[in-house]
Scaffold this motif. Structure first.
Motif, PDB file in Angstrom:
ATOM      1  N   LEU A  57      24.625  40.731  28.936  1.00 60.01           N
ATOM      2  CA  LEU A  57      24.692  41.703  30.027  1.00 60.01           C
ATOM      3  C   LEU A  57      24.198  41.092  31.322  1.00 60.01           C
ATOM      4  O   LEU A  57      24.751  41.354  32.394  1.00 60.01           O
ATOM      5  CB  LEU A  57      23.858  42.943  29.675  1.00 60.01           C
ATOM      6  CG  LEU A  57      24.449  43.848  28.604  1.00 60.01           C
ATOM      7  CD1 LEU A  57      23.559  45.068  28.396  1.00 60.01           C
ATOM      8  CD2 LEU A  57      25.866  44.289  28.983  1.00 60.01           C
ATOM      9  N   ASP A  58      23.164  40.265  31.209  1.00 62.98           N
ATOM     10  CA  ASP A  58      22.655  39.602  32.405  1.00 62.98           C
ATOM     11  C   ASP A  58      23.739  38.734  33.026  1.00 62.98           C
ATOM     12  O   ASP A  58      23.965  38.762  34.238  1.00 62.98           O
ATOM     13  CB  ASP A  58      21.431  38.770  32.047  1.00 62.98           C
ATOM     14  CG  ASP A  58      20.819  38.114  33.260  1.00 62.98           C
ATOM     15  OD1 ASP A  58      20.659  38.814  34.275  1.00 62.98           O
ATOM     16  OD2 ASP A  58      20.525  36.914  33.205  1.00 62.98           O
ATOM     17  N   ILE A  59      24.426  37.981  32.195  1.00 60.73           N
ATOM     18  CA  ILE A  59      25.494  37.125  32.696  1.00 60.73           C
ATOM     19  C   ILE A  59      26.621  37.970  33.285  1.00 60.73           C
ATOM     20  O   ILE A  59      27.133  37.681  34.368  1.00 60.73           O
ATOM     21  CB  ILE A  59      26.065  36.244  31.574  1.00 60.73           C
ATOM     22  CG1 ILE A  59      24.999  35.270  31.089  1.00 60.73           C
ATOM     23  CG2 ILE A  59      27.295  35.485  32.057  1.00 60.73           C
ATOM     24  CD1 ILE A  59      25.494  34.408  29.954  1.00 60.73           C
ATOM     25  N   VAL A  60      27.003  39.012  32.563  1.00 55.92           N
ATOM     26  CA  VAL A  60      28.121  39.834  33.027  1.00 55.92           C
ATOM     27  C   VAL A  60      27.787  40.499  34.357  1.00 55.92           C
ATOM     28  O   VAL A  60      28.598  40.488  35.296  1.00 55.92           O
ATOM     29  CB  VAL A  60      28.487  40.890  31.966  1.00 55.92           C
ATOM     30  CG1 VAL A  60      29.405  41.941  32.557  1.00 55.92           C
ATOM     31  CG2 VAL A  60      29.149  40.214  30.775  1.00 55.92           C
ATOM     32  N   ALA A  61      26.581  41.057  34.450  1.00 55.30           N
ATOM     33  CA  ALA A  61      26.191  41.694  35.702  1.00 55.30           C
ATOM     34  C   ALA A  61      26.185  40.665  36.827  1.00 55.30           C
ATOM     35  O   ALA A  61      26.666  40.932  37.933  1.00 55.30           O
ATOM     36  CB  ALA A  61      24.814  42.346  35.548  1.00 55.30           C
ATOM     37  N   GLY A  62      25.659  39.490  36.542  1.00 53.58           N
ATOM     38  CA  GLY A  62      25.640  38.446  37.550  1.00 53.58           C
ATOM     39  C   GLY A  62      27.033  38.007  37.938  1.00 53.58           C
ATOM     40  O   GLY A  62      27.357  37.876  39.125  1.00 53.58           O
ATOM     41  N   ALA A  63      27.874  37.806  36.943  1.00 55.42           N
ATOM     42  CA  ALA A  63      29.239  37.353  37.210  1.00 55.42           C
ATOM     43  C   ALA A  63      30.020  38.407  37.988  1.00 55.42           C
ATOM     44  O   ALA A  63      30.740  38.083  38.937  1.00 55.42           O
ATOM     45  CB  ALA A  63      29.944  37.033  35.897  1.00 55.42           C
ATOM     46  N   LEU A  64      29.866  39.663  37.593  1.00 57.90           N
ATOM     47  CA  LEU A  64      30.584  40.730  38.298  1.00 57.90           C
ATOM     48  C   LEU A  64      30.098  40.849  39.736  1.00 57.90           C
ATOM     49  O   LEU A  64      30.902  41.000  40.661  1.00 57.90           O
ATOM     50  CB  LEU A  64      30.380  42.068  37.575  1.00 57.90           C
ATOM     51  CG  LEU A  64      31.137  42.246  36.256  1.00 57.90           C
ATOM     52  CD1 LEU A  64      30.816  43.602  35.641  1.00 57.90           C
ATOM     53  CD2 LEU A  64      32.644  42.118  36.482  1.00 57.90           C
ATOM     54  N   THR A  65      28.807  40.791  39.918  1.00 57.94           N
ATOM     55  CA  THR A  65      28.276  40.897  41.274  1.00 57.94           C
ATOM     56  C   THR A  65      28.741  39.724  42.111  1.00 57.94           C
ATOM     57  O   THR A  65      29.159  39.890  43.263  1.00 57.94           O
ATOM     58  CB  THR A  65      26.735  40.953  41.231  1.00 57.94           C
ATOM     59  OG1 THR A  65      26.328  42.015  40.376  1.00 57.94           O
ATOM     60  CG2 THR A  65      26.165  41.179  42.610  1.00 57.94           C
ATOM     61  N   TYR A  66      28.663  38.547  41.525  1.00 58.47           N
ATOM     62  CA  TYR A  66      29.143  37.368  42.246  1.00 58.47           C
ATOM     63  C   TYR A  66      30.619  37.516  42.603  1.00 58.47           C
ATOM     64  O   TYR A  66      31.036  37.233  43.729  1.00 58.47           O
ATOM     65  CB  TYR A  66      28.939  36.114  41.388  1.00 58.47           C
ATOM     66  CG  TYR A  66      29.528  34.873  42.000  1.00 58.47           C
ATOM     67  CD1 TYR A  66      28.842  34.173  42.984  1.00 58.47           C
ATOM     68  CD2 TYR A  66      30.785  34.411  41.616  1.00 58.47           C
ATOM     69  CE1 TYR A  66      29.377  33.044  43.567  1.00 58.47           C
ATOM     70  CE2 TYR A  66      31.341  33.282  42.194  1.00 58.47           C
ATOM     71  CZ  TYR A  66      30.635  32.599  43.162  1.00 58.47           C
ATOM     72  OH  TYR A  66      31.185  31.498  43.736  1.00 58.47           O
ATOM     73  N   ALA A  67      31.397  37.987  41.649  1.00 57.04           N
ATOM     74  CA  ALA A  67      32.832  38.126  41.876  1.00 57.04           C
ATOM     75  C   ALA A  67      33.123  39.145  42.967  1.00 57.04           C
ATOM     76  O   ALA A  67      33.943  38.907  43.855  1.00 57.04           O
ATOM     77  CB  ALA A  67      33.523  38.541  40.579  1.00 57.04           C
ATOM     78  N   MET A  68      32.415  40.253  42.915  1.00 55.63           N
ATOM     79  CA  MET A  68      32.675  41.290  43.912  1.00 55.63           C
ATOM     80  C   MET A  68      32.246  40.822  45.299  1.00 55.63           C
ATOM     81  O   MET A  68      32.889  41.145  46.303  1.00 55.63           O
ATOM     82  CB  MET A  68      31.946  42.580  43.529  1.00 55.63           C
ATOM     83  CG  MET A  68      32.573  43.243  42.307  1.00 55.63           C
ATOM     84  SD  MET A  68      31.941  44.905  41.968  1.00 55.63           S
ATOM     85  CE  MET A  68      30.363  44.529  41.242  1.00 55.63           C
TER      86      MET A  68
END
Lengths: 207, 207
Positions: free
Chosen positions: A161-172
């Motif tokens: 979840l940490d990675i996903v949240a980070g990746a999504l935030t980075y992507a957005m």
DNA sequence: GTCTATATAAGGATAGAC
DNA sequence: GTCTATCCTTATATAGAC
């Protein structure tokens, strides 16, 4: 309401400009002098209205996160109310409010980049502020994810979840800077982006 | 070499400490005074050895990236030599050298966090420096990915690669700060991490 | 190569007039 | 609430002795 449109209050102007400059140069990199100059207010105004740079930073977060997390929690509640909801629905409740906010206002796009910086910076005080004030939102999402991904143990789930949240935030954040093609409307564009990100994240979580 | 570094040159000590402090506080947030104090060298030493803070930052990157990208390109060449290689192999060539470097030395872990900051900061000069010096590596990887993902048009591919590279870098940076369980060896731990990240990224790219 | 000392600029924050 | 003026600290960078 002021008589002429572009005249926002001093406080609002400072917040808007600070958001932009923090997104561009970081919290340490953007000085109060830059902020007040760009906002066309006096240097002393920051300390008068906010007390300190630290408090100004927190206020930049609060202004958007209160609203963003309200929408996220409402969306999550709606998802939970549907007994047949799937992983993509929960991700949707997380992604869509952020994308909407980032496209509704000019400042929204900058704010998502500010948020991405907060992820990248492992600053203790900032993380504590965010955790104290908005940690419950992430915990609610974590619970929802845990029910849908029972094969992952707790440690593994949190790590992902940490990675996903980070990746999504980075992507957005990155996404806000990409110009869309002229032919597609903003709504269509946002829709397609949300779909991409959600499929991307769901694939990573299920893998 | 044990962690105590008695006889490192002044220059090396500055680089090592700068790496750690840049990881922790960012490039603007870490001052030369902090760096020289922590390295137990004189303040003037930075300018003597590097000329400026800007050059020191570039040197911090150069010291690790030259080696890292050499390994990455070698691994990619080996993958390309195998006519039956798959997406996971290319991702492996990207991820494994970074994980190895981050676990081989204490500074390596800090450097991956520095790298993550460089991704988050959209600083013009820093991006130009990295693009000028190491852009060819990412382009070679992009070509390899393009052959394996022919269903994606160019724009879509680049967008996804950007997200994947950002997500992987973010994950590896964050990962370096997670303590592994005592029972598993470093090598085993690295192996499992690499597998997770690769599956995660592959799922996102194929989605 | 490393030190002390200092130049010079920029940073955050405050006091007090208006 | 907003201004000018200023304090104090910290910053990067350099000069020159050793």
């Amino acid at each position: 309401m002021p008589p002429s449109q572009p005249n926002f209050s001093t406080k609002e102007r400072i917040l808007g400009v600070a958001e932009t400059l923090f997104a561009r140069h970081g919290f340490a990199g953007a000085s109060l002098r830059q902020v007040t100059a760009a906002a066309k207010v006096n240097l002393a105004a920051v300390n008068y209205h906010f007390g300190s740079k630290e408090s100004l930073i927190e206020e930049v977060f609060r202004r958007r996160l209160d609203e963003l997390n309200r929408y996220r929690l409402a969306a999550l509640a709606a998802v939970n109310a549907n007994p047949e909801h799937v992983l993509e629905d929960v991700l949707d409740a997380f992604v869509r409010p952020a994308l909407e906010q980032s496209m509704d206002s000019a400042g929204g796009a900058a704010f998502v980049r500010v948020l991405a910086r907060a992820y990248a910076e492992h600053d203790e005080r900032l993380r504590k502020f965010l955790s104290d004030n908005y940690g419950h939102v992430l915990r609610e999402f974590a619970t929802a994810f845990a029910h849908l991904l029972p094969h992952l143990d707790k440690e593994e789930l949190y790590w992902r979840l940490d990675i996903v949240a980070g990746a999504l935030t980075y992507a957005m954040a990155d996404f806000g800077m990409i110009k869309r093609r002229g032919e597609t409307s903003e709504a269509t564009h946002r829709e397609r982006t949300a779909e991409h990100l959600i499929r991307f994240a769901a694939a990573g979580l299920r893998a």
